[in-house]
Design a protein around this motif. Structure first.
Motif, PDB file in Angstrom:
ATOM      1  N   LYS A 266      37.788  34.565  29.454  1.00  0.00           N
ATOM      2  CA  LYS A 266      36.408  34.920  29.132  1.00  0.00           C
ATOM      3  C   LYS A 266      35.944  36.125  29.954  1.00  0.00           C
ATOM      4  O   LYS A 266      34.788  36.482  29.961  1.00  0.00           O
ATOM      5  N   VAL A 267      36.900  36.744  30.662  1.00  0.00           N
ATOM      6  CA  VAL A 267      36.569  37.866  31.539  1.00  0.00           C
ATOM      7  C   VAL A 267      36.603  39.176  30.761  1.00  0.00           C
ATOM      8  O   VAL A 267      37.506  39.409  29.959  1.00  0.00           O
ATOM      9  N   THR A 268      35.609  40.028  30.980  1.00  0.00           N
ATOM     10  CA  THR A 268      35.585  41.361  30.395  1.00  0.00           C
ATOM     11  C   THR A 268      36.041  42.368  31.449  1.00  0.00           C
ATOM     12  O   THR A 268      35.514  42.387  32.564  1.00  0.00           O
ATOM     13  N   HIS A 269      37.039  43.182  31.094  1.00  0.00           N
ATOM     14  CA  HIS A 269      37.612  44.107  32.063  1.00  0.00           C
ATOM     15  C   HIS A 269      37.178  45.543  31.797  1.00  0.00           C
ATOM     16  O   HIS A 269      36.839  45.905  30.668  1.00  0.00           O
ATOM     17  N   ASP A 270      37.223  46.355  32.845  1.00  0.00           N
ATOM     18  CA  ASP A 270      36.926  47.780  32.749  1.00  0.00           C
ATOM     19  C   ASP A 270      38.251  48.529  32.739  1.00  0.00           C
ATOM     20  O   ASP A 270      38.900  48.705  33.774  1.00  0.00           O
ATOM     21  N   GLY A 271      38.684  48.952  31.552  1.00  0.00           N
ATOM     22  CA  GLY A 271      39.956  49.645  31.431  1.00  0.00           C
ATOM     23  C   GLY A 271      41.126  48.691  31.568  1.00  0.00           C
ATOM     24  O   GLY A 271      40.999  47.474  31.390  1.00  0.00           O
ATOM     25  N   PHE A 272      42.278  49.238  31.896  1.00  0.00           N
ATOM     26  CA  PHE A 272      43.468  48.404  32.079  1.00  0.00           C
ATOM     27  C   PHE A 272      43.409  47.707  33.437  1.00  0.00           C
ATOM     28  O   PHE A 272      42.668  48.118  34.338  1.00  0.00           O
ATOM     29  N   THR A 273      44.213  46.640  33.564  1.00  0.00           N
ATOM     30  CA  THR A 273      44.103  45.743  34.717  1.00  0.00           C
ATOM     31  C   THR A 273      45.457  45.517  35.370  1.00  0.00           C
ATOM     32  O   THR A 273      46.461  45.349  34.687  1.00  0.00           O
ATOM     33  N   VAL A 274      45.462  45.512  36.705  1.00  0.00           N
ATOM     34  CA  VAL A 274      46.635  45.125  37.486  1.00  0.00           C
ATOM     35  C   VAL A 274      46.423  43.683  37.948  1.00  0.00           C
ATOM     36  O   VAL A 274      45.523  43.403  38.747  1.00  0.00           O
ATOM     37  N   TYR A 275      47.217  42.755  37.386  1.00  0.00           N
ATOM     38  CA  TYR A 275      47.150  41.343  37.762  1.00  0.00           C
ATOM     39  C   TYR A 275      48.175  41.082  38.864  1.00  0.00           C
ATOM     40  O   TYR A 275      49.334  41.483  38.750  1.00  0.00           O
ATOM     41  N   VAL A 276      47.769  40.372  39.901  1.00  0.00           N
ATOM     42  CA  VAL A 276      48.644  40.149  41.053  1.00  0.00           C
ATOM     43  C   VAL A 276      48.750  38.651  41.346  1.00  0.00           C
ATOM     44  O   VAL A 276      47.733  37.978  41.575  1.00  0.00           O
TER      45      VAL A 276
END
Length: 376
Positions: A266-276
């Motif tokens: 349900k999260v809205t992201h700003d651009g592409f995302t680095v998941y760690v």
């Protein structure tokens, strides 16, 4: 103060200083994303664009201005003003312009901008209208970065609230079947219908994915059932999926099987995302420094703090949003313990996709969204 290890200094900074020393001025340094993706033609003006991350590959992009006498609506469908896609550079498109075809004696200096066939005209990061007046010469290439399309600032559509009867089985149907039915047996055989079973109650779009859903019925809460998805009794069916009707469940089905995929984000992201997936001994002390096309991107040393955390596929990820305006940059990621003296080796990454990484005290490994290591 930024702390870099000796290996980094010897292998990265010293060669870089040599390269910089060999350049006559700053204009000699050209990053890959700034190089033309299309061949330069002596008798044409080449304009290239880097597009917002939310631009789809089947979305057409046009150029419009006084020089072609069209507007945002009338330019759609005019292939001579449509930008061509270049697969070798993610999100980059280009167009060759012949000034002899310009109308009414106008030039690019009279004003122009770019238009998406579905998301309207380009705007600034603050939503203001863009008018470009750069007028490049014949035989040159110029790259423009489009920050956002006007549709980015449209209000979210108001969807009618869907009221469910009891718990719900959500299905991302990738089976390719013409029809879908769900038969159940267990505590109650023929629950919600004899073979081939019940039809989908409806469809529901959640975060861009459209699910077929089956309402289980409030009265059936707590029953243990085996779910058999089939093509409406047409001869194809999948193996039983055991399910206790005490929670909503999200499934993806193909023509060969069923897998549980977990509740969508349900999260809205700003651009592409680095998941760690942080497996270091640092605990919550984590920062991300970046250098490359843009040094100190999103913050000087020790870099940016995590944007937040998000649980996907049962894994709690710490994530860093890269920013829509930074799409396409080539960066080197340095994870560190908030500048506390520990850091990992650089990880090269082009900001053109979401990426999942597992970090330990010894290094960085790319994984998929389920946490499986990706073979190189």
């Amino acid at each position: 103060m930024k702390k870099l290890n000796i290996f980094y200094l010897l292998t990265v900074l010293l060669p870089l200083l040599g390269i910089l020393g060999s350049c006559s001025n700053e204009d000699d340094i050209v990053f890959d994303r700034e190089k033309p993706a299309f061949e330069i033609k002596a008798d044409r003006i080449l304009l290239e664009t880097l597009l917002p991350s939310k631009t789809k590959s089947d979305e057409d992009v046009y150029i419009v201005g006084q020089f072609n006498g069209l507007n945002d609506s009338t330019v759609i469908g005019h292939d001579e003003w449509k930008l061509n896609l270049k697969d070798t550079v993610f999100g980059k498109r280009g167009i060759y312009l012949d000034p002899t075809t310009f109308v009414n004696g106008k030039t690019l200096a009279d004003g122009y901008h770019f238009v998406s066939s579905t998301q309207r005209n380009e705007v600034t990061a603050l939503g203001d209208t863009v008018t470009r007046t750069q007028s490049p010469s014949l035989g040159t290439s110029t790259t423009f970065i489009i920050s956002k399309w006007a549709a980015y600032f449209d209000p979210e559509p108001v969807n009618p609230t869907i009221t469910h009867d009891g718990y719900v089985v959500y299905v991302d149907d990738q089976s390719g079947w013409d029809g879908l039915a769900l038969y159940m047996w267990g505590d109650t055989n023929d629950l919600n219908g004899g073979w081939p079973g019940m039809k989908p109650t409806g469809t529901q779009t959640i975060n861009g994915t459209t699910y077929k859903y089956f309402d289980m019925g409030e009265a059936n809460t707590g029953l243990k059932e085996n779910l058999i998805f089939n093509n409406n009794g047409g001869g194809s069916q999948l193996s039983d999926f055991a399910y206790t009707i005490d929670h909503d469940v999200y499934l993806r089905i193909t023509s060969t099987g069923v897998e549980e995929i977990g509740e969508p984000s349900k999260v809205t992201h700003d651009g592409f995302t680095v998941y760690v997936d942080n497996k270091t001994s640092w605990g919550d002390a984590l920062s991300l420094y970046m250098w490359g096309d843009t040094n100190d991107l999103n913050g000087g040393w020790p870099g940016m703090n995590p944007t937040g955390t998000e649980t996907l596929n049962g894994i709690k990820w710490t994530y860093f949003d890269m920013g829509d305006a930074n799409t396409g940059l080539n960066e080197n990621l340095i994870f560190n313990n908030n500048g506390g003296g520990s850091q990992l080796s650089d990880f090269a990454f082009t900001l053109n996709r979401n990426i999942y990484l597992r970090i330990t005290d010894s290094g960085v490994t790319e994984v998929d969204a389920e946490g499986n290591e990706i073979s190189k």
